[in-house]
Design a protein around this motif. Structure first.
Motif, PDB file in Angstrom:
ATOM      1  N   ASP A 266      -3.012  33.858 -34.620  1.00 10.86           N
ATOM      2  CA  ASP A 266      -2.381  34.683 -33.970  1.00 10.86           C
ATOM      3  C   ASP A 266      -2.534  35.340 -32.221  1.00 10.86           C
ATOM      4  O   ASP A 266      -2.184  35.385 -31.600  1.00 10.86           O
ATOM      5  CB  ASP A 266      -0.449  34.988 -34.202  1.00 10.86           C
ATOM      6  N   ARG A 267      -3.410  36.483 -33.141  1.00  7.78           N
ATOM      7  CA  ARG A 267      -3.917  37.372 -32.367  1.00  7.78           C
ATOM      8  C   ARG A 267      -4.723  36.472 -31.454  1.00  7.78           C
ATOM      9  O   ARG A 267      -5.142  37.276 -30.370  1.00  7.78           O
ATOM     10  CB  ARG A 267      -4.137  38.402 -33.085  1.00  7.78           C
ATOM     11  N   VAL A 268      -5.620  35.842 -32.136  1.00  5.66           N
ATOM     12  CA  VAL A 268      -6.524  34.086 -31.061  1.00  5.66           C
ATOM     13  C   VAL A 268      -5.984  34.561 -30.208  1.00  5.66           C
ATOM     14  O   VAL A 268      -6.404  34.820 -29.453  1.00  5.66           O
ATOM     15  CB  VAL A 268      -7.630  33.649 -31.621  1.00  5.66           C
ATOM     16  N   GLY A 269      -4.953  33.746 -30.234  1.00  5.86           N
ATOM     17  CA  GLY A 269      -4.433  33.060 -29.406  1.00  5.86           C
ATOM     18  C   GLY A 269      -3.906  33.912 -27.918  1.00  5.86           C
ATOM     19  O   GLY A 269      -3.889  33.648 -26.805  1.00  5.86           O
TER      20      GLY A 269
ATOM     21  N   VAL B 297      -3.682  27.591 -26.260  1.00  6.35           N
ATOM     22  CA  VAL B 297      -2.947  28.381 -26.847  1.00  6.35           C
ATOM     23  C   VAL B 297      -1.577  27.366 -27.109  1.00  6.35           C
ATOM     24  O   VAL B 297      -0.421  26.977 -26.112  1.00  6.35           O
ATOM     25  CB  VAL B 297      -2.025  29.778 -26.532  1.00  6.35           C
ATOM     26  N   ILE B 298      -1.480  26.215 -28.001  1.00  6.68           N
ATOM     27  CA  ILE B 298       0.057  25.487 -28.655  1.00  6.68           C
ATOM     28  C   ILE B 298       0.904  26.215 -28.895  1.00  6.68           C
ATOM     29  O   ILE B 298       1.234  26.996 -29.294  1.00  6.68           O
ATOM     30  CB  ILE B 298       0.024  24.048 -29.342  1.00  6.68           C
ATOM     31  N   LYS B 299       2.195  26.057 -27.787  1.00 10.29           N
ATOM     32  CA  LYS B 299       3.352  26.988 -28.188  1.00 10.29           C
ATOM     33  C   LYS B 299       4.210  25.386 -28.872  1.00 10.29           C
ATOM     34  O   LYS B 299       5.329  24.478 -27.890  1.00 10.29           O
ATOM     35  CB  LYS B 299       4.209  27.744 -26.977  1.00 10.29           C
ATOM     36  N   SER B 300       5.219  25.636 -29.662  1.00 13.38           N
ATOM     37  CA  SER B 300       6.715  24.767 -29.907  1.00 13.38           C
ATOM     38  C   SER B 300       7.464  24.848 -28.499  1.00 13.38           C
ATOM     39  O   SER B 300       7.426  25.657 -28.431  1.00 13.38           O
ATOM     40  CB  SER B 300       6.591  24.997 -31.166  1.00 13.38           C
ATOM     41  N   MET B 301       7.589  23.445 -28.685  1.00 12.58           N
ATOM     42  CA  MET B 301       8.931  23.351 -27.659  1.00 12.58           C
ATOM     43  C   MET B 301      10.205  23.645 -28.591  1.00 12.58           C
ATOM     44  O   MET B 301      10.263  24.030 -29.663  1.00 12.58           O
ATOM     45  CB  MET B 301       9.210  21.987 -27.529  1.00 12.58           C
ATOM     46  N   SER B 302      11.348  23.987 -27.887  1.00 11.63           N
ATOM     47  CA  SER B 302      12.813  24.491 -28.945  1.00 11.63           C
ATOM     48  C   SER B 302      13.411  23.404 -29.542  1.00 11.63           C
ATOM     49  O   SER B 302      13.296  22.372 -29.236  1.00 11.63           O
ATOM     50  CB  SER B 302      13.609  25.526 -27.659  1.00 11.63           C
TER      51      SER B 302
ATOM     52  N   LEU C 255     -14.652  33.516 -30.631  1.00 13.66           N
ATOM     53  CA  LEU C 255     -14.008  34.033 -31.519  1.00 13.66           C
ATOM     54  C   LEU C 255     -13.251  32.791 -32.017  1.00 13.66           C
ATOM     55  O   LEU C 255     -12.683  32.832 -32.547  1.00 13.66           O
ATOM     56  CB  LEU C 255     -12.959  35.251 -31.194  1.00 13.66           C
ATOM     57  N   ARG C 256     -12.852  32.284 -31.347  1.00 13.60           N
ATOM     58  CA  ARG C 256     -11.955  31.271 -30.887  1.00 13.60           C
ATOM     59  C   ARG C 256     -12.152  30.000 -31.747  1.00 13.60           C
ATOM     60  O   ARG C 256     -12.175  29.741 -32.937  1.00 13.60           O
ATOM     61  CB  ARG C 256     -10.938  30.449 -29.201  1.00 13.60           C
ATOM     62  N   ASP C 257     -13.330  30.002 -31.263  1.00  9.21           N
ATOM     63  CA  ASP C 257     -14.800  28.584 -32.346  1.00  9.21           C
ATOM     64  C   ASP C 257     -14.574  28.816 -33.686  1.00  9.21           C
ATOM     65  O   ASP C 257     -14.901  28.475 -34.389  1.00  9.21           O
ATOM     66  CB  ASP C 257     -15.639  28.296 -31.399  1.00  9.21           C
TER      67      ASP C 257
END
Length: 677
Positions: free
Chosen positions: A303-306, A628-633, A341-343
């Protein structure tokens, strides 16, 4: 800093031991004379018993002792290894897990039931073998004429033994089980109170043991600590003295251990390094070290990397609109470092799919015994790596698919023989990486899917209208409908119509698709196409009308220009010619109903999933974007065109296109146009 719960640590280690024991038992089934596997199972049971006793799981230690004793007899050749013994210990292992999860529960009845099975599997000897003879009884027989041997053992554990989980009292108890045993403690190495370290071990022991057991049984007591301890074993009574010594690395100074047994002239600690390191010149290669980290901490770090990636995108946008050269340089450095860092973070979350496949060996073994079928499980591509979250969420769907293949697909041995097949049915689990997705396939060589039976069941259930025209893939996909089952009666394995529905919902939640191929009489193949990761992906940022959208870059094949003339020419039949092949395309402006006029020079982004591909017409290709993928509501769970959302550098939201759904829409449109034509 929070302290780790020792009980939870033990449970984690016990879970690993259970996996090792189960794997060893299933490997042993393939070759019941494999002494390496017999020894591996014995060591696993031995460690589980000792660790359980050390952490207060007395019921677990007592029950495991019987299984350990049974395998000890197999190891010594007193009883043979049989499929019945393996099955009994596998069932006993399930009970051990219950003893770990609920140590204070009422397990007596089940323990006795399983011990009866264990005794039957070893010819009734496990019950008596589980109890060691009392020292007094041994003492009555303690004469050299009766074949007993007198050993004197001096040993000293390393100073950090108890910190590392070794219980000296447990080792002494195991020595007492071997025969008539007297123990004396050597306390001369105890330092002054001011110099005493509470966590260090300063005591050594001298043990006199009269037993009919061989020397190897005494050494086996110390099998897991032998390399780091002082150990001198002498045989008393006219036979040659046999010694086996180890030195303690970084031990206390020699003057603090004046009472220790004399050391041999040439300590052998340095010789314990494996020969495979190639360190013939005395320099030892550095051994790899692993660190166990709770999965929750990895998720938090992800989450922090995102958030860092989003902040970096904002910084890049600000630097791009600034004339400050230094700001641009810093922005480029931050972009490079955040990408690395992401990789690195993604690699930390990747798990070999073999860890998932290994769970099904036990399932297949149990189902074979339950159904009476002969089943062989094959696995391929175990080294393929997938995000750990994907692995966790695929476990239950794969269980349903394997059970379905065995129950509905594979025939009984007599039916297979009558059809000219081998009596042993085969289930193949395979995994391979294809672009940005992993393809997991479950294949069997059974009877296949009966289309007429599926159609009849679907019509009777109201899923389709009688006589409805369906493609073969649409017909086969009906087996994933809620409540659908072709089983004639409800059993422990199938009949309720809930398993395959769970598979479809889970795969769709992972933004994956399911492909089915089946040939009657030859078998079926179900392929799950799942994204490699669910957290951060490389995307292609595009503009359609006034809105921005992200296309997963792994699905993008190429980008083309679509002029206004070509766009007008293709109205009614949306195809483009791409290297002598026609590719259907979708106008996202029409699909999203933007109400805007097209740009003079539109672009076509060709995307694919598996063997299918389509083009997406967009107004502008902006460029690549770390997404950065965020889920749909929950309010948008019915919106199938998008798989998620992401935050852009300016704080606005861009929707992520569901490539699988769009390809399906494009292919359906192509099929309709061909039928109309």
């Amino acid at each position: 800093m929070s302290q780790l719960d020792p009980i939870q640590v033990f449970r984690t280690e016990a879970a690993e031991l259970f996996e090792q024991i189960e794997s060893g038992l299933l490997d042993l089934l393939e070759d019941l004379s494999n002494h390496d596997q017999i020894d591996a199972v014995f060591r696993g049971l031995h460690t589980l018993k000792g660790s359980g006793a050390m952490f207060g799981f007395e019921a677990l230690a007592a029950f495991t002792h019987h299984c350990e004793t049974a395998f000890d007899k197999v190891r010594k050749g007193e009883v043979p290894a049989t499929a019945e013994l393996v099955a009994a210990v596998l069932e006993a292992q399930d009970h051990m897990k219950a003893l770990v999860d609920k140590p204070n529960g009422d397990h007596d009845a089940m323990s006795e039931h399983l011990l009866d099975k264990l005794r039957a599997a070893v010819g009734g000897q496990a019950g008596t073998a589980g109890s060691a003879p009392a020292p007094a009884q041994v003492a009555k027989q303690a004469t050299p004429e009766n074949g007993l041997t007198h050993y004197r053992l001096n040993f000293r554990l390393p100073a950090n033994a108890m910190v590392n989980g070794t219980n000296p009292l447990g080792l002494l108890d195991e020595l007492r089980e071997l025969g008539d045993c007297t123990v004396a403690a050597n306390c001369a190495s105890l330092p002054d109170l001011a110099a005493l370290v509470p966590t260090d071990l300063y005591i050594g022991w001298t043990v006199n043991l009269i037993t009919d057991k061989p020397k190897s049984d005494i050494e086996d007591v110390f099998i897991f600590v032998m390399d780091d301890m002082e150990f001198v074993l002498e045989e008393i009574g006219g036979k040659a003295v046999q010694t086996d010594t180890r030195t303690i690395e970084a031990a206390a100074p020699a003057e603090t251990r004046a009472d220790a047994p004399a050391k041999p002239a040439a300590p052998v600690a340095a010789a314990q390094q494996p020969a495979s390191t190639g360190a013939t010149d005395g320099k030892h290669a550095k051994t790899a070290e692993n660190v166990k980290v709770p999965a929750e901490r990895l998720d938090e770090l992800m989450d922090r990397v995102g958030e860092l990636v989003i902040a970096q995108s904002r910084l890049s946008q600000l630097a791009g609109s600034s004339a400050d050269i230094m700001l641009r340089a810093v922005s480029e450095d931050v972009e490079r470092l955040s990408g690395e860092l992401r990789d690195t973070m993604m690699v930390l979350r990747m798990v070999p799919v073999g860890s998932l496949f290994a769970r099904f060996r036990r399932l297949v073994h149990d189902l074979a015994r339950e159904t009476g079928k002969m089943i062989e499980l094959e696995t391929e591509g175990e080294t393929t790596e997938v995000d750990k979250t994907v692995i966790e969420r695929l476990a239950d769907p794969l269980v349903h698919l394997v059970r379905n293949s065995i129950d509905h697909g594979l025939e009984p041995p007599d039916e297979r023989h009558a059809n000219g097949k081998s009596p042993t049915g085969k289930v193949i689990l395979s995994a391979r990486q294809a672009g940005g997705e992993v393809v997991i396939t479950i294949k069997d060589d059974g009877r296949g899917i009966n289309r007429d039976r599926v159609r009849a069941k679907a019509e009777s259930s109201g899923l389709i209208q009688p006589g409805a025209q369906l493609t073969d893939q649409e017909l086969l996909q009906l087996i994933f409908q809620p409540g659908f089952s072709t089983a004639s009666q409800i059993t422990n394995l199938s009949g309720r119509g809930v398993g395959m529905d769970v598979v479809k919902k889970t795969v769709e939640a992972l933004r994956g698709i399911i492909d089915i191929r089946s040939e009657e009489g030859r078998g079926s193949e179900i392929a799950l196409r799942i994204p490699l990761t669910l957290a951060i992906i490389d995307g292609l940022l595009v503009r359609v009308g006034a809105g921005c959208y992200v296309i997963p870059l792994a699905a993008v094949e190429e980008c083309l220009e679509l002029s206004l003339e070509d766009d007008l020419r293709s109205r009614g039949r949306s195809f483009i010619s791409l290297r002598d092949s026609l590719v259907p395309f979708l106008r996202l402006r029409d699909l999203f109903q933007t109400g805007t006029e097209p740009d003079p020079y539109q672009k076509v982004v060709v995307i694919s999933t598996g063997d299918e591909r389509i083009g997406l017409v967009v107004d502008q290709i902006i460029g690549d974007h770390q997404t950065v993928i965020k889920s749909m509501s929950k309010l948008h769970h019915d919106v199938v065109t998008f798989s998620g959302a992401t935050i852009l550098g300016d704080g606005s939201v861009a929707l992520i296109l569901d490539v699988t759904h769009l390809v399906s829409v494009g292919q359906n449109q192509e099929a309709q146009l061909r039928v109309a034509g």
